[in-house]
Design a protein around this motif. Structure first.
Motif, PDB file in Angstrom:
ATOM      1  N   ASN B  37      -0.393   6.808  -7.452  1.00  0.00           N
ATOM      2  CA  ASN B  37      -1.241   5.694  -7.035  1.00  0.00           C
ATOM      3  C   ASN B  37      -2.380   5.483  -8.022  1.00  0.00           C
ATOM      4  O   ASN B  37      -3.020   6.438  -8.446  1.00  0.00           O
ATOM      5  N   THR B  39      -5.006   1.983  -9.803  1.00  0.00           N
ATOM      6  CA  THR B  39      -5.166   0.587 -10.205  1.00  0.00           C
ATOM      7  C   THR B  39      -6.218   0.544 -11.293  1.00  0.00           C
ATOM      8  O   THR B  39      -7.046   1.439 -11.393  1.00  0.00           O
ATOM      9  N   GLY B  40      -6.195  -0.482 -12.121  1.00  0.00           N
ATOM     10  CA  GLY B  40      -7.208  -0.608 -13.151  1.00  0.00           C
ATOM     11  C   GLY B  40      -6.770  -1.543 -14.252  1.00  0.00           C
ATOM     12  O   GLY B  40      -5.939  -2.440 -14.039  1.00  0.00           O
ATOM     13  N   TYR B  41      -7.352  -1.339 -15.413  1.00  0.00           N
ATOM     14  CA  TYR B  41      -7.024  -2.156 -16.578  1.00  0.00           C
ATOM     15  C   TYR B  41      -6.451  -1.276 -17.673  1.00  0.00           C
ATOM     16  O   TYR B  41      -6.876  -0.134 -17.850  1.00  0.00           O
ATOM     17  N   PHE B  46      -4.247  -6.145 -16.127  1.00  0.00           N
ATOM     18  CA  PHE B  46      -4.331  -5.503 -14.822  1.00  0.00           C
ATOM     19  C   PHE B  46      -3.135  -4.575 -14.662  1.00  0.00           C
ATOM     20  O   PHE B  46      -2.034  -4.921 -15.067  1.00  0.00           O
ATOM     21  N   TYR B  47      -3.291  -3.439 -14.035  1.00  0.00           N
ATOM     22  CA  TYR B  47      -2.118  -2.685 -13.612  1.00  0.00           C
ATOM     23  C   TYR B  47      -2.341  -2.144 -12.217  1.00  0.00           C
ATOM     24  O   TYR B  47      -3.483  -1.993 -11.763  1.00  0.00           O
ATOM     25  N   SER B  48      -1.248  -1.853 -11.548  1.00  0.00           N
ATOM     26  CA  SER B  48      -1.356  -1.259 -10.228  1.00  0.00           C
ATOM     27  C   SER B  48      -0.102  -0.459  -9.933  1.00  0.00           C
ATOM     28  O   SER B  48       1.006  -0.872 -10.280  1.00  0.00           O
ATOM     29  N   LEU B  49      -0.264   0.684  -9.323  1.00  0.00           N
ATOM     30  CA  LEU B  49       0.866   1.507  -8.888  1.00  0.00           C
ATOM     31  C   LEU B  49       0.576   2.021  -7.496  1.00  0.00           C
ATOM     32  O   LEU B  49      -0.488   2.595  -7.236  1.00  0.00           O
ATOM     33  N   TYR B  50       1.522   1.802  -6.603  1.00  0.00           N
ATOM     34  CA  TYR B  50       1.406   2.295  -5.233  1.00  0.00           C
ATOM     35  C   TYR B  50       2.703   3.007  -4.867  1.00  0.00           C
ATOM     36  O   TYR B  50       3.796   2.492  -5.145  1.00  0.00           O
ATOM     37  N   THR B  51       2.602   4.165  -4.267  1.00  0.00           N
ATOM     38  CA  THR B  51       3.788   4.909  -3.860  1.00  0.00           C
ATOM     39  C   THR B  51       3.619   5.441  -2.450  1.00  0.00           C
ATOM     40  O   THR B  51       2.574   5.988  -2.108  1.00  0.00           O
ATOM     41  N   VAL B  79       5.482   0.146  -5.605  1.00  0.00           N
ATOM     42  CA  VAL B  79       5.177  -1.150  -6.216  1.00  0.00           C
ATOM     43  C   VAL B  79       4.321  -0.884  -7.447  1.00  0.00           C
ATOM     44  O   VAL B  79       3.263  -0.255  -7.344  1.00  0.00           O
TER      45      VAL B  79
END
Lengths: 297, 222
Positions: B37, B39-41, B46-51, B79
């Motif tokens: 998990n 989020t940031g730059y 932009f990037y984001s990772l959710y598990t 995602v």
């Protein structure tokens, strides 16, 4: 020498107290946790009403969002998803909010501001042009204009107060141009700060939620959490157009959704701007929807 | 003279060493890995990772600013993606070098006033079981099926809201070559059939996988 020193300290202390009183509006003369908002025209240059000839009269507004303790003492139950006495009440729909106002008024010996008819479907509650008939409750709610009881702020009153009233410094958010200073929103309301795009799974995973009221910086009138924490119901039916050249606007005569203002812990910073206009069906709610009360002066 | 040459030689070596250190630091800064998990730059994107369940990691290449390599294992839901803020009318270029185990790889974003959540699916497919079919649109050499779905009192970028999801479903893209998504074709099509867009918020090329899947996606956007 010693006397001069004491005199100097006394002058400074009183000076600071006088300044603090001025900066925080007129809470000293207001009942309970209310702040007396001096009326007038809009001075916040970022307001939707700025330069439009709209004014509001003096009124009282809650220094804080209604807490779960305050809600439970009046209603006997707590609808909130995130439980805590000092947290703002959440998961409140518009009908819950007006009912709370009346019950609190009765409890405190005030004249209820609303006439609530739960049996009569409100003919002014129209189907949403895009989504159809979303509101299954449609209570008919009208007002007793002269009553001294609790009520919801109108959209104009809310925006006037959030924008700092006559002491406005034309901030974007209520009390600052830096959202982090004044608002709990999706980036700062969870386990750790979030810096990427808003993605609901990420917000959930970060355990974002409401925060105790009054823990961020207040605005020019001494009001807390006008930006962020929970969104706040207003009286008005939502309409795309706003009035001009009118005192104390009350919103449209009919509509399909009610106005909320201020943004909450779930949303992005733009919805915390004092000028942002949100709306939801009267029976709609969520874990970021709360209420702040107002009263006539 | 000899000592002067020696001195210059030492200066040169020190300068080279310093440059190497700076270069390594730069590469390290941009070639980061996020686990499960975050989020940031990264390099302007932009990037984001959710598990949820299982595990995942997303690594950013220092060679291509818009690159991400996403590995996931036995995930209930993952995602991850990279993109822009604000999104809007643009030709999104992408190259998916490798892709396995995903459910869909899509352009994903939001508009406000009206509030709209939208997907343009390039790999795999979107769930459209409870959505309304609204015809199709041809763009970038292929056809997308268009769906509209109403969300009532659901989470959104402005909090709990009632709003529309717009879904353009294709999913026939291929790995190992450059592709383009002319987002304006989709937005104009939606507007033309009464699915109105608002002010653009962020937009990413996102990968989603769920139901215990494992896999790997290496994608670059520009």
């Amino acid at each position: 020498m010693r006397r001069q020193f004491i005199w100097a300290v006394t002058v400074v202390v009183f000076g600071v107290m006088a300044f603090a009183s001025l900066a925080s509006g007129s809470s000293a003369n207001a009942p309970g946790n209310l702040v007396l908002v001096e009326g007038g025209i809009f001075r916040n240059a970022k307001s939707n009403y700025y330069g439009k000839g709209v004014s509001v009269s003096d009124f009282y507004i809650g220094k804080y969002e209604v807490t779960q303790k305050e809600w439970t003492e009046v209603m006997g139950s707590n609808p909130s998803k995130f439980v805590g006495e000092t947290l703002p009440v959440d998961s409140v729909n518009w009908y819950d909010a007006v009912e709370y106002c009346n019950k609190r008024s009765i409890k405190e010996g005030l004249k209820p501001y609303y006439k609530i008819d739960k049996t009569q479907k409100d003919p002014n509650n129209k189907p949403d042009p895009q989504f159809g008939d979303l509101d299954s409750m449609k209570w008919t709610v009208t007002i007793n204009p002269g009553a001294n009881g609790y009520r919801l702020p109108t959209e104009a009153e809310w925006e006037y107060a959030a924008g700092g009233g006559q002491q406005s410094k034309s901030y974007t958010y209520s009390g600052s141009n830096d959202v982090e200073e004044v608002a709990w929103y999706f980036r700062n309301s969870g386990d750790k700060p979030l810096s990427g795009p808003w993605l609901w799974p990420v917000v959930q995973q970060n355990h974002d939620q409401t925060k105790p009221v009054g823990t961020k910086k207040p605005n020019e009138l001494g009001l807390y959490d006008m930006s962020g924490n929970v969104r706040e119901w207003c009286w008005d039916w939502y309409s795309d157009t706003l009035p001009s050249n009118v005192p104390d606007p009350q919103g449209s005569a009919s509509g399909s959704t009610r106005v909320w203002k201020g943004g909450g812990w779930m949303g992005d910073a733009f919805s915390d701007e004092s000028a942002f206009r949100g709306s939801l069906a009267g029976n709609g709610t969520g874990p970021d929807q709360g209420v702040r009360v107002a009263r006539n002066k | 003279m000899h000592s002067m040459r020696f001195f210059m030689s030492q200066v040169y070596r020190i300068a080279l060493f310093a440059l190497a250190i700076v270069g390594l630091a730069t590469i390290t800064a941009s070639a980061q890995t996020v686990y499960n998990n975050g989020t940031g730059y990264n390099q302007g994107f932009f990037y984001s990772l959710y598990t949820s369940g299982g595990s995942s990691n997303m690594t950013f290449s220092s060679q291509y600013a818009g690159n991400y390599a996403l590995s996931f294992s036995n995930v209930n839901d993952v995602v991850g993606g990279k993109g822009w803020n604000p999104g809007g009318y643009r030709t999104v270029g992408y190259n998916v070098g490798a892709a396995s185990g995903y459910n869909n790889i899509s352009i994903y974003g939001w508009t406000t006033s009206p509030l709209v959540e939208y997907y343009i699916c390039e790999f795999g497919s979107l769930y459209t079981g409870n959505a309304q079919y609204k015809g199709s649109v041809s763009s970038d050499g292929h056809n997308y099926n268009t769906y509209e779905h109403q969300q009532v009192n659901q989470p959104s970028i402005q909090g709990t809201a009632t709003f529309e999801q717009y879904l353009d479903n294709w999913g026939g893209s291929s790995t190992g070559s450059n592709h383009a998504v002319n987002t304006g074709n989709h937005f104009n099509h939606w507007n033309n059939i009464g699915m109105h867009m608002g002010n653009f918020n962020y937009m990413i090329l996102g990968t989603e996988a769920y139901s215990g899947r494992s896999g790997y996606v290496n994608a670059t956007v520009w």
